[in-house]
Design a protein around this motif. Sequence first.
Motif, PDB file in Angstrom:
ATOM      1  N   GLU A   1     -22.951   5.176  -0.779  1.00 36.71           N
ATOM      2  CA  GLU A   1     -21.822   6.073  -1.057  1.00 36.71           C
ATOM      3  C   GLU A   1     -21.066   6.398   0.226  1.00 36.71           C
ATOM      4  O   GLU A   1     -19.833   6.503   0.210  1.00 36.71           O
ATOM      5  CB  GLU A   1     -22.336   7.344  -1.724  1.00 36.71           C
ATOM      6  N   GLN A   2     -21.785   6.542   1.328  1.00 35.90           N
ATOM      7  CA  GLN A   2     -21.106   6.769   2.607  1.00 35.90           C
ATOM      8  C   GLN A   2     -20.273   5.562   3.003  1.00 35.90           C
ATOM      9  O   GLN A   2     -19.184   5.705   3.560  1.00 35.90           O
ATOM     10  CB  GLN A   2     -22.120   7.108   3.692  1.00 35.90           C
ATOM     11  N   GLN A   3     -20.774   4.357   2.704  1.00 38.33           N
ATOM     12  CA  GLN A   3     -19.978   3.165   3.012  1.00 38.33           C
ATOM     13  C   GLN A   3     -18.715   3.125   2.160  1.00 38.33           C
ATOM     14  O   GLN A   3     -17.643   2.737   2.643  1.00 38.33           O
ATOM     15  CB  GLN A   3     -20.800   1.902   2.800  1.00 38.33           C
ATOM     16  N   MET A   4     -18.817   3.523   0.913  1.00 42.12           N
ATOM     17  CA  MET A   4     -17.623   3.623   0.071  1.00 42.12           C
ATOM     18  C   MET A   4     -16.607   4.567   0.692  1.00 42.12           C
ATOM     19  O   MET A   4     -15.402   4.273   0.739  1.00 42.12           O
ATOM     20  CB  MET A   4     -17.996   4.121  -1.328  1.00 42.12           C
ATOM     21  N   LEU A   5     -17.094   5.701   1.179  1.00 40.47           N
ATOM     22  CA  LEU A   5     -16.187   6.681   1.777  1.00 40.47           C
ATOM     23  C   LEU A   5     -15.573   6.141   3.066  1.00 40.47           C
ATOM     24  O   LEU A   5     -14.383   6.372   3.331  1.00 40.47           O
ATOM     25  CB  LEU A   5     -16.937   7.989   2.041  1.00 40.47           C
ATOM     26  N   ALA A   6     -16.352   5.428   3.863  1.00 38.64           N
ATOM     27  CA  ALA A   6     -15.804   4.842   5.088  1.00 38.64           C
ATOM     28  C   ALA A   6     -14.702   3.841   4.760  1.00 38.64           C
ATOM     29  O   ALA A   6     -13.668   3.789   5.441  1.00 38.64           O
ATOM     30  CB  ALA A   6     -16.923   4.168   5.885  1.00 38.64           C
ATOM     31  N   ILE A   7     -14.910   3.048   3.711  1.00 34.29           N
ATOM     32  CA  ILE A   7     -13.870   2.110   3.285  1.00 34.29           C
ATOM     33  C   ILE A   7     -12.645   2.876   2.807  1.00 34.29           C
ATOM     34  O   ILE A   7     -11.501   2.549   3.165  1.00 34.29           O
ATOM     35  CB  ILE A   7     -14.403   1.181   2.177  1.00 34.29           C
ATOM     36  N   GLY A   8     -12.878   3.904   1.988  1.00 29.56           N
ATOM     37  CA  GLY A   8     -11.759   4.703   1.499  1.00 29.56           C
ATOM     38  C   GLY A   8     -10.969   5.345   2.621  1.00 29.56           C
ATOM     39  O   GLY A   8      -9.734   5.374   2.586  1.00 29.56           O
ATOM     40  N   ARG A   9     -11.671   5.881   3.618  1.00 33.55           N
ATOM     41  CA  ARG A   9     -10.981   6.483   4.754  1.00 33.55           C
ATOM     42  C   ARG A   9     -10.103   5.465   5.461  1.00 33.55           C
ATOM     43  O   ARG A   9      -8.963   5.774   5.850  1.00 33.55           O
ATOM     44  CB  ARG A   9     -12.011   7.063   5.723  1.00 33.55           C
ATOM     45  N   SER A  10     -10.587   4.228   5.621  1.00 31.22           N
ATOM     46  CA  SER A  10      -9.778   3.186   6.250  1.00 31.22           C
ATOM     47  C   SER A  10      -8.566   2.825   5.401  1.00 31.22           C
ATOM     48  O   SER A  10      -7.480   2.561   5.921  1.00 31.22           O
ATOM     49  CB  SER A  10     -10.636   1.944   6.489  1.00 31.22           C
ATOM     50  N   MET A  11      -8.748   2.828   4.089  1.00 28.47           N
ATOM     51  CA  MET A  11      -7.638   2.521   3.183  1.00 28.47           C
ATOM     52  C   MET A  11      -6.520   3.539   3.296  1.00 28.47           C
ATOM     53  O   MET A  11      -5.347   3.216   3.059  1.00 28.47           O
ATOM     54  CB  MET A  11      -8.145   2.479   1.737  1.00 28.47           C
ATOM     55  N   MET A  12      -6.863   4.773   3.640  1.00 31.78           N
ATOM     56  CA  MET A  12      -5.866   5.847   3.670  1.00 31.78           C
ATOM     57  C   MET A  12      -4.788   5.635   4.725  1.00 31.78           C
ATOM     58  O   MET A  12      -3.716   6.236   4.656  1.00 31.78           O
ATOM     59  CB  MET A  12      -6.557   7.190   3.895  1.00 31.78           C
ATOM     60  N   ALA A  13      -5.057   4.787   5.706  1.00 33.93           N
ATOM     61  CA  ALA A  13      -4.024   4.461   6.693  1.00 33.93           C
ATOM     62  C   ALA A  13      -3.009   3.468   6.136  1.00 33.93           C
ATOM     63  O   ALA A  13      -2.025   3.151   6.797  1.00 33.93           O
ATOM     64  CB  ALA A  13      -4.670   3.893   7.958  1.00 33.93           C
ATOM     65  N   ARG A  14      -3.271   2.977   4.918  1.00 32.24           N
ATOM     66  CA  ARG A  14      -2.453   1.938   4.279  1.00 32.24           C
ATOM     67  C   ARG A  14      -2.245   0.756   5.237  1.00 32.24           C
ATOM     68  O   ARG A  14      -1.115   0.358   5.545  1.00 32.24           O
ATOM     69  CB  ARG A  14      -1.120   2.503   3.797  1.00 32.24           C
ATOM     70  N   PRO A  15      -3.335   0.155   5.699  1.00 32.29           N
ATOM     71  CA  PRO A  15      -3.217  -0.903   6.713  1.00 32.29           C
ATOM     72  C   PRO A  15      -2.724  -2.217   6.131  1.00 32.29           C
ATOM     73  O   PRO A  15      -2.934  -2.522   4.949  1.00 32.29           O
ATOM     74  CB  PRO A  15      -4.651  -1.053   7.228  1.00 32.29           C
ATOM     75  N   LYS A  16      -2.097  -2.997   6.996  1.00 32.93           N
ATOM     76  CA  LYS A  16      -1.764  -4.375   6.650  1.00 32.93           C
ATOM     77  C   LYS A  16      -2.967  -5.273   6.897  1.00 32.93           C
ATOM     78  O   LYS A  16      -3.173  -6.260   6.189  1.00 32.93           O
ATOM     79  CB  LYS A  16      -0.560  -4.836   7.472  1.00 32.93           C
TER      80      LYS A  16
ATOM     81  N   ARG B   1       0.083   9.302   8.624  1.00 30.52           N
ATOM     82  CA  ARG B   1       1.045   9.022   7.572  1.00 30.52           C
ATOM     83  C   ARG B   1       2.130  10.098   7.504  1.00 30.52           C
ATOM     84  O   ARG B   1       1.843  11.280   7.602  1.00 30.52           O
ATOM     85  CB  ARG B   1       0.334   8.944   6.223  1.00 30.52           C
ATOM     86  N   ARG B   2       3.358   9.674   7.300  1.00 29.13           N
ATOM     87  CA  ARG B   2       4.484  10.601   7.145  1.00 29.13           C
ATOM     88  C   ARG B   2       5.344  10.207   5.939  1.00 29.13           C
ATOM     89  O   ARG B   2       6.505  10.581   5.858  1.00 29.13           O
ATOM     90  CB  ARG B   2       5.354  10.584   8.421  1.00 29.13           C
ATOM     91  N   ASP B   3       4.753   9.458   4.999  1.00 25.17           N
ATOM     92  CA  ASP B   3       5.549   8.897   3.907  1.00 25.17           C
ATOM     93  C   ASP B   3       5.438   9.676   2.602  1.00 25.17           C
ATOM     94  O   ASP B   3       6.055   9.319   1.603  1.00 25.17           O
ATOM     95  CB  ASP B   3       5.159   7.440   3.660  1.00 25.17           C
ATOM     96  N   GLY B   4       4.631  10.733   2.552  1.00 18.17           N
ATOM     97  CA  GLY B   4       4.544  11.552   1.354  1.00 18.17           C
ATOM     98  C   GLY B   4       3.741  10.946   0.216  1.00 18.17           C
ATOM     99  O   GLY B   4       3.777  11.476  -0.902  1.00 18.17           O
ATOM    100  N   GLU B   5       3.006   9.849   0.468  1.00 17.08           N
ATOM    101  CA  GLU B   5       2.240   9.209  -0.600  1.00 17.08           C
ATOM    102  C   GLU B   5       0.743   9.229  -0.325  1.00 17.08           C
ATOM    103  O   GLU B   5      -0.010   8.404  -0.848  1.00 17.08           O
ATOM    104  CB  GLU B   5       2.724   7.774  -0.803  1.00 17.08           C
ATOM    105  N   VAL B   6       0.299  10.159   0.498  1.00 15.16           N
ATOM    106  CA  VAL B   6      -1.127  10.261   0.815  1.00 15.16           C
ATOM    107  C   VAL B   6      -1.944  10.543  -0.447  1.00 15.16           C
ATOM    108  O   VAL B   6      -3.004   9.938  -0.666  1.00 15.16           O
ATOM    109  CB  VAL B   6      -1.358  11.342   1.891  1.00 15.16           C
TER     110      VAL B   6
END
Length: 232
Positions: free
Chosen positions: A138-153, A104-109
């Motif tokens: 809880e680890q599955q929640m974190l794995a989902i959150g990590r994927s969300m951080m890429a802001r995927p379509k 990410r380079r958009d400043g909204e991380v």
Amino acid sequence: MLEVNALAVAYGAIEAVQDVGFTVEEGQIACLVGTNGAGKTTTLRTISGLLRPHRGEIRFRGRPIHHLPAHTVLALGIAHCPEGRRLFTGMTVEENLMLGGHLRRDGEVTKDMNRVYELFPVLGERRTQRAGLFSGGEQQMLAIGRSMMARPKLLMFDEPTMGLSPIMSQRILGAIALLRDQGTTILMVEQNALAALTLADRGYVIDLGRTTLSGPGRELLADPRVRAAYLG
């Protein structure tokens, strides 16, 4: 949004995927169901650029992507939440999330990290703790959150409820449905066919490396062939 056409993928001389084809419409949840070894995980790994097909085509928003490396596929807007979570267990919640947004380079991380904490409050409460100290759910929640951080379509999930209790499984599937409702398109592989097809806008049955059935999720639930093979 995504088109997979006549996909074939091999591990050496063994052809794990022979003729898989399906589409994922924007704003929907599409689900791949099938027995172990049917080729579902191989299909997701090929879409995300970790494997190369020897036949067939993958298009994302009309653009061929089956020849692209994984980091380019991610940059285009496809994130992959893998089977087994694959977290960095010696790192904290916050560090794992930051890695999810490393392109990410958009400043909204930070904004998106707070979105993860809103979806899964326990991660915000324990943001400085190492991921290896967490339960499976809880680890599955974190794995989902990590994927969300890429802001995927398009966000792909591989067996998101594997090894989880029924209550935690429902919570994870509810979070996935919420992500769809908030505008993220979902492609999911899930061993629990009943839960998956109940949730999915459209489902595809993969058998021995081929797409054999397709239709709206709830219609597939009523198909006697699906019920006999996957629902007992």
